[in-house]
Design a protein around this motif. Structure first.
Motif, PDB file in Angstrom:
ATOM      1  N   ILE A   1      89.519  78.007  -0.623  1.00 53.14           N
ATOM      2  CA  ILE A   1      89.325  79.339  -0.038  1.00 53.14           C
ATOM      3  C   ILE A   1      88.326  80.147  -0.864  1.00 53.14           C
ATOM      4  O   ILE A   1      87.404  80.762  -0.327  1.00 53.14           O
ATOM      5  CB  ILE A   1      90.675  80.069   0.078  1.00 53.14           C
ATOM      6  CG1 ILE A   1      91.557  79.352   1.096  1.00 53.14           C
ATOM      7  CG2 ILE A   1      90.469  81.537   0.463  1.00 53.14           C
ATOM      8  CD1 ILE A   1      92.998  79.773   1.076  1.00 53.14           C
ATOM      9  N   THR A   2      88.488  80.141  -2.175  1.00 54.50           N
ATOM     10  CA  THR A   2      87.572  80.884  -3.049  1.00 54.50           C
ATOM     11  C   THR A   2      86.149  80.353  -2.918  1.00 54.50           C
ATOM     12  O   THR A   2      85.192  81.131  -2.806  1.00 54.50           O
ATOM     13  CB  THR A   2      88.037  80.787  -4.513  1.00 54.50           C
ATOM     14  OG1 THR A   2      89.355  81.335  -4.606  1.00 54.50           O
ATOM     15  CG2 THR A   2      87.103  81.540  -5.440  1.00 54.50           C
ATOM     16  N   ALA A   3      85.987  79.037  -2.904  1.00 51.68           N
ATOM     17  CA  ALA A   3      84.652  78.440  -2.810  1.00 51.68           C
ATOM     18  C   ALA A   3      83.981  78.791  -1.488  1.00 51.68           C
ATOM     19  O   ALA A   3      82.778  79.071  -1.455  1.00 51.68           O
ATOM     20  CB  ALA A   3      84.750  76.923  -2.966  1.00 51.68           C
ATOM     21  N   ILE A   4      84.743  78.813  -0.397  1.00 53.54           N
ATOM     22  CA  ILE A   4      84.183  79.189   0.902  1.00 53.54           C
ATOM     23  C   ILE A   4      83.641  80.613   0.850  1.00 53.54           C
ATOM     24  O   ILE A   4      82.540  80.898   1.312  1.00 53.54           O
ATOM     25  CB  ILE A   4      85.243  79.080   2.010  1.00 53.54           C
ATOM     26  CG1 ILE A   4      85.595  77.632   2.267  1.00 53.54           C
ATOM     27  CG2 ILE A   4      84.759  79.736   3.312  1.00 53.54           C
ATOM     28  CD1 ILE A   4      86.838  77.462   3.106  1.00 53.54           C
ATOM     29  N   LEU A   5      84.413  81.502   0.272  1.00 52.99           N
ATOM     30  CA  LEU A   5      84.009  82.900   0.200  1.00 52.99           C
ATOM     31  C   LEU A   5      82.793  83.110  -0.688  1.00 52.99           C
ATOM     32  O   LEU A   5      82.068  84.085  -0.519  1.00 52.99           O
ATOM     33  CB  LEU A   5      85.182  83.755  -0.282  1.00 52.99           C
ATOM     34  CG  LEU A   5      86.367  83.817   0.673  1.00 52.99           C
ATOM     35  CD1 LEU A   5      87.539  84.530   0.010  1.00 52.99           C
ATOM     36  CD2 LEU A   5      85.986  84.476   1.980  1.00 52.99           C
ATOM     37  N   GLU A   6      82.554  82.214  -1.613  1.00 53.43           N
ATOM     38  CA  GLU A   6      81.432  82.347  -2.532  1.00 53.43           C
ATOM     39  C   GLU A   6      80.147  81.687  -2.041  1.00 53.43           C
ATOM     40  O   GLU A   6      79.103  81.863  -2.646  1.00 53.43           O
ATOM     41  CB  GLU A   6      81.823  81.793  -3.901  1.00 53.43           C
ATOM     42  CG  GLU A   6      82.872  82.640  -4.591  1.00 53.43           C
ATOM     43  CD  GLU A   6      83.324  82.068  -5.927  1.00 53.43           C
ATOM     44  OE1 GLU A   6      82.977  80.905  -6.231  1.00 53.43           O
ATOM     45  OE2 GLU A   6      84.023  82.784  -6.643  1.00 53.43           O
ATOM     46  N   VAL A   7      80.219  80.914  -0.952  1.00 53.84           N
ATOM     47  CA  VAL A   7      79.015  80.261  -0.423  1.00 53.84           C
ATOM     48  C   VAL A   7      78.074  81.332   0.114  1.00 53.84           C
ATOM     49  O   VAL A   7      78.472  82.202   0.880  1.00 53.84           O
ATOM     50  CB  VAL A   7      79.374  79.250   0.690  1.00 53.84           C
ATOM     51  CG1 VAL A   7      78.126  78.763   1.396  1.00 53.84           C
ATOM     52  CG2 VAL A   7      80.136  78.081   0.109  1.00 53.84           C
ATOM     53  N   ASP A   8      76.818  81.267  -0.296  1.00 56.88           N
ATOM     54  CA  ASP A   8      75.834  82.263   0.116  1.00 56.88           C
ATOM     55  C   ASP A   8      74.949  81.767   1.256  1.00 56.88           C
ATOM     56  O   ASP A   8      73.872  82.299   1.486  1.00 56.88           O
ATOM     57  CB  ASP A   8      74.976  82.678  -1.078  1.00 56.88           C
ATOM     58  CG  ASP A   8      74.249  81.500  -1.715  1.00 56.88           C
ATOM     59  OD1 ASP A   8      74.539  80.343  -1.346  1.00 56.88           O
ATOM     60  OD2 ASP A   8      73.402  81.738  -2.582  1.00 56.88           O
ATOM     61  N   LYS A   9      75.427  80.755   1.965  1.00 55.02           N
ATOM     62  CA  LYS A   9      74.708  80.197   3.100  1.00 55.02           C
ATOM     63  C   LYS A   9      75.592  80.324   4.340  1.00 55.02           C
ATOM     64  O   LYS A   9      76.814  80.376   4.230  1.00 55.02           O
ATOM     65  CB  LYS A   9      74.385  78.728   2.834  1.00 55.02           C
ATOM     66  CG  LYS A   9      73.469  78.534   1.626  1.00 55.02           C
ATOM     67  CD  LYS A   9      73.487  77.090   1.178  1.00 55.02           C
ATOM     68  CE  LYS A   9      72.527  76.854   0.034  1.00 55.02           C
ATOM     69  NZ  LYS A   9      72.952  77.379  -1.230  1.00 55.02           N
ATOM     70  N   PRO A  10      74.984  80.357   5.529  1.00 49.16           N
ATOM     71  CA  PRO A  10      75.811  80.403   6.741  1.00 49.16           C
ATOM     72  C   PRO A  10      76.695  79.159   6.851  1.00 49.16           C
ATOM     73  O   PRO A  10      76.257  78.056   6.517  1.00 49.16           O
ATOM     74  CB  PRO A  10      74.791  80.435   7.880  1.00 49.16           C
ATOM     75  CG  PRO A  10      73.496  80.824   7.259  1.00 49.16           C
ATOM     76  CD  PRO A  10      73.557  80.393   5.833  1.00 49.16           C
ATOM     77  N   ILE A  11      77.914  79.354   7.299  1.00 51.86           N
ATOM     78  CA  ILE A  11      78.838  78.249   7.533  1.00 51.86           C
ATOM     79  C   ILE A  11      79.100  78.179   9.033  1.00 51.86           C
ATOM     80  O   ILE A  11      79.595  79.148   9.624  1.00 51.86           O
ATOM     81  CB  ILE A  11      80.164  78.434   6.779  1.00 51.86           C
ATOM     82  CG1 ILE A  11      79.917  78.501   5.268  1.00 51.86           C
ATOM     83  CG2 ILE A  11      81.134  77.302   7.120  1.00 51.86           C
ATOM     84  CD1 ILE A  11      81.156  78.840   4.455  1.00 51.86           C
ATOM     85  N   ILE A  12      78.774  77.052   9.629  1.00 50.18           N
ATOM     86  CA  ILE A  12      79.025  76.836  11.054  1.00 50.18           C
ATOM     87  C   ILE A  12      80.158  75.818  11.162  1.00 50.18           C
ATOM     88  O   ILE A  12      80.075  74.730  10.593  1.00 50.18           O
ATOM     89  CB  ILE A  12      77.774  76.308  11.778  1.00 50.18           C
ATOM     90  CG1 ILE A  12      76.653  77.337  11.675  1.00 50.18           C
ATOM     91  CG2 ILE A  12      78.102  75.957  13.225  1.00 50.18           C
ATOM     92  CD1 ILE A  12      75.313  76.827  12.164  1.00 50.18           C
ATOM     93  N   THR A  13      81.195  76.174  11.877  1.00 48.79           N
ATOM     94  CA  THR A  13      82.320  75.280  12.074  1.00 48.79           C
ATOM     95  C   THR A  13      82.266  74.735  13.493  1.00 48.79           C
ATOM     96  O   THR A  13      82.337  75.497  14.452  1.00 48.79           O
ATOM     97  CB  THR A  13      83.651  76.020  11.851  1.00 48.79           C
ATOM     98  OG1 THR A  13      83.621  76.630  10.558  1.00 48.79           O
ATOM     99  CG2 THR A  13      84.818  75.075  11.932  1.00 48.79           C
ATOM    100  N   ALA A  14      82.110  73.433  13.620  1.00 49.30           N
ATOM    101  CA  ALA A  14      82.060  72.777  14.925  1.00 49.30           C
ATOM    102  C   ALA A  14      83.437  72.163  15.187  1.00 49.30           C
ATOM    103  O   ALA A  14      83.690  71.013  14.855  1.00 49.30           O
ATOM    104  CB  ALA A  14      80.965  71.714  14.943  1.00 49.30           C
ATOM    105  N   LEU A  15      84.330  72.966  15.737  1.00 44.40           N
ATOM    106  CA  LEU A  15      85.691  72.498  16.000  1.00 44.40           C
ATOM    107  C   LEU A  15      85.676  71.489  17.138  1.00 44.40           C
ATOM    108  O   LEU A  15      85.148  71.759  18.207  1.00 44.40           O
ATOM    109  CB  LEU A  15      86.601  73.667  16.372  1.00 44.40           C
ATOM    110  CG  LEU A  15      86.874  74.682  15.272  1.00 44.40           C
ATOM    111  CD1 LEU A  15      87.708  75.825  15.800  1.00 44.40           C
ATOM    112  CD2 LEU A  15      87.565  74.021  14.094  1.00 44.40           C
TER     113      LEU A  15
END
Length: 88
Positions: free
Chosen positions: A57-71
């Protein structure tokens, strides 16, 4: 997989060539969640799993790039977090 997710986003954050993160599952579902029929065997393992989940969770919040989730199906457990990913 859990341990890998705990470190992969830190790696992506450091990768200057990566411009976006695209995350998807394999098979019929995106994330099945924990196997509730197989209890955590001991306290040490339980603590490690909890720490890894917090690190993910912490690492996700710290990513400075767009995150696209393809469910590509159901998302359960920690996998539901992707429904609320920081960007998309």
């Amino acid at each position: 997989m859990h341990a890998e997710l705990a470190t992969i986003f830190a790696d992506v954050r450091k990768d200057e060539e990566a411009q976006v993160v695209i995350l998807t599952g394999a098979g019929r579902g995106f994330c099945a969640g924990a196997d509730l029929k197989a209890p955590i065997p001991d306290q040490e393992t339980g603590e490690r799993v909890f720490i890894e989940a917090r690190e993910i969770i912490t690492a996700i919040l710290e990513v400075d790039k767009p995150i696209i989730t393809a469910l590509n199906g159901p998302a359960a457990g920690l996998g539901r977090l992707w429904l609320y990913s920081p960007t998309l």
